[in-house]
Design a protein around this motif. Structure first.
Motif, short mmCIF file in Angstrom:
data_model
loop_
_atom_site.label_atom_id
_atom_site.label_comp_id
_atom_site.label_asym_id
_atom_site.label_seq_id
_atom_site.Cartn_x
_atom_site.Cartn_y
_atom_site.Cartn_z
N ALA A 55 19.58 3.92 1.46
CA ALA A 55 19.23 2.76 0.63
C ALA A 55 20.49 2.09 0.09
N VAL A 56 21.52 2.89 -0.24
CA VAL A 56 22.79 2.30 -0.69
C VAL A 56 23.40 1.49 0.45
N ALA A 57 23.34 2.02 1.67
CA ALA A 57 23.87 1.31 2.83
C ALA A 57 23.11 0.00 3.05
N LEU A 58 21.79 0.05 2.89
CA LEU A 58 20.98 -1.16 3.08
C LEU A 58 21.32 -2.21 2.01
N ALA A 59 21.50 -1.75 0.78
CA ALA A 59 21.84 -2.68 -0.31
C ALA A 59 23.18 -3.35 0.00
N ALA A 60 24.13 -2.58 0.52
CA ALA A 60 25.45 -3.14 0.85
C ALA A 60 25.32 -4.14 2.00
N LYS A 61 24.54 -3.77 2.99
CA LYS A 61 24.37 -4.65 4.15
C LYS A 61 23.78 -6.00 3.70
N ARG A 62 22.78 -5.93 2.84
CA ARG A 62 22.14 -7.17 2.37
C ARG A 62 23.11 -8.08 1.62
N ARG A 63 24.09 -7.45 0.95
CA ARG A 63 25.05 -8.25 0.17
C ARG A 63 26.29 -8.59 0.97
N GLY A 64 26.32 -8.17 2.22
CA GLY A 64 27.50 -8.44 3.05
C GLY A 64 28.71 -7.61 2.64
N ILE A 65 28.45 -6.46 1.99
CA ILE A 65 29.56 -5.60 1.56
C ILE A 65 29.87 -4.59 2.68
N SER A 66 31.14 -4.46 3.00
CA SER A 66 31.54 -3.53 4.05
C SER A 66 31.44 -2.09 3.54
N PHE A 120 24.51 4.85 10.89
CA PHE A 120 25.97 4.85 10.81
C PHE A 120 26.49 4.38 9.47
N MET A 121 25.86 3.31 8.97
CA MET A 121 26.36 2.75 7.73
C MET A 121 26.19 3.74 6.56
N SER A 122 25.09 4.51 6.60
CA SER A 122 24.88 5.48 5.51
C SER A 122 25.92 6.59 5.59
N SER A 123 26.27 6.99 6.81
CA SER A 123 27.29 8.01 6.96
C SER A 123 28.63 7.46 6.44
N ASP A 124 28.90 6.18 6.70
CA ASP A 124 30.15 5.56 6.25
C ASP A 124 30.21 5.43 4.72
N VAL A 125 29.13 4.94 4.10
CA VAL A 125 29.19 4.78 2.64
C VAL A 125 29.27 6.15 1.95
N SER A 126 28.73 7.18 2.62
CA SER A 126 28.68 8.51 1.99
C SER A 126 30.06 9.17 1.91
N ARG A 127 31.07 8.57 2.54
CA ARG A 127 32.44 9.13 2.47
C ARG A 127 33.07 8.89 1.11
N HIS A 128 32.63 7.87 0.41
CA HIS A 128 33.34 7.46 -0.80
C HIS A 128 32.96 8.29 -2.02
N PRO A 129 33.99 8.84 -2.71
CA PRO A 129 33.72 9.63 -3.92
C PRO A 129 32.88 8.89 -4.95
N VAL A 130 33.09 7.57 -5.13
CA VAL A 130 32.29 6.86 -6.16
C VAL A 130 30.81 6.86 -5.80
N VAL A 131 30.53 6.73 -4.51
CA VAL A 131 29.12 6.72 -4.07
C VAL A 131 28.53 8.13 -4.27
N ARG A 132 29.28 9.14 -3.87
CA ARG A 132 28.78 10.51 -3.98
C ARG A 132 28.54 10.90 -5.44
N ARG A 133 29.50 10.53 -6.30
CA ARG A 133 29.35 10.89 -7.71
C ARG A 133 28.11 10.23 -8.30
N HIS A 134 27.93 8.96 -7.98
CA HIS A 134 26.78 8.21 -8.49
C HIS A 134 25.47 8.86 -8.04
N LEU A 135 25.38 9.15 -6.75
CA LEU A 135 24.13 9.71 -6.23
C LEU A 135 23.93 11.16 -6.67
#
Ligand code: DC
Length: 217
Positions: free
Chosen positions: A38-49, A90-105
């Motif tokens: 869902a985080v990946a989808l939210a980023a995709k919708r906003r055009g965030i890499s 793929f995008m979810s695997s990519d966003v899951s690399r970031h410490p800020v995303v992991r800490r938040h979730l």
């Protein structure tokens, strides 16, 4: 309160088993992969890499994630279907690399589990999010078997992809999930490992249930 964790690579059968277990035990099912999706989808919708950690960080403060009747809600919208595409794999695997995303979730996952009985499924449930879980499982299967399962799953949604392509994608995602610095996919300490390659869902389910009864009654 009891916590059961199920970790393992994509296609090992985690979701089907976790859902069934939660139902049969009367526990809440926590699908943490759906949250990364869902985080990946939210980023995709906003055009965030998926590489832009600062933009993802800012985005996370403004989105709401939750579950209702087994569906994942993004800002109140049911996105359960939209998160199951190959692009989001793929995008979810990519966003899951970031410490800020992991800490938040991680924070959100612990809050969702607060005080309840849960079956938590993901990549870092027994290692990072719930290290003191009552029972920890690590489900795995050969890449070929997992690719076959994924191919069948996609076919059900009308998407037909050659086996070799899926196999390559499964291996690439395994590599990415296992080699990242923050909370990589690995077998948790004291976890029960089950190779599901040659087992039916019913057999795996029976094995897990037996272990749970032995360990927490
Ligand atoms: O289980 P899944 O295929 O729905 O997960 C999608 C991606 O999310 C997966 O490639 C890695 C990431 N993930 C994670 O890093 N940690 C989790 N606990 C669950 C998923």
């Amino acid at each position: 309160m009891a916590v059961i964790t199920i970790d393992g690579p994509a296609g090992a059968g985690k979701s089907t088993i976790a859902k069934e277990l939660a139902k049969s035990l009367g526990f809440t099912y926590l699908d943490t992969g759906a949250m990364y999706r869902a985080v990946a989808l939210a980023a995709k919708r906003r055009g965030i890499s998926a590489d832009d950690e600062a933009a993802l960080d800012a985005m996370l403060e403004g989105i709401r994630l939750g579950f209702e009747d087994g569906r994942i809600l993004l800002d109140g919208e049911d996105v359960s279907g939209q998160i199951r595409t190959r692009q989001i794999d793929f995008m979810s695997s990519d966003v899951s690399r970031h410490p800020v995303v992991r800490r938040h979730l991680t924070r959100l996952q612990r809050a969702l589990a607060q005080g309840g009985n849960i079956v938590a499924e993901g990549r870092d449930m027994g290692t990072v999010v719930f290290p003191n879980a009552d029972v920890k499982f690590y489900l795995t299967a050969s890449p070929e078997v997992r690719a076959k399962r994924r191919q069948e799953q996609l076919a059900l949604t009308g998407v037909n992809v050659p086996f070799d392509k899926i196999l390559e994608e499964i291996k690439a995602r395994d590599r990415a999930d296992s080699s990242r610095k923050e909370a990589p996919l690995k077998r948790p300490e004291k976890s029960i490992k089950i190779d599901t390659s040659d087992l039916t869902i019913e057999e795996v389910f029976g094995m897990l249930l037996t272990q749970i009864k032995n360990l927490i009654g």
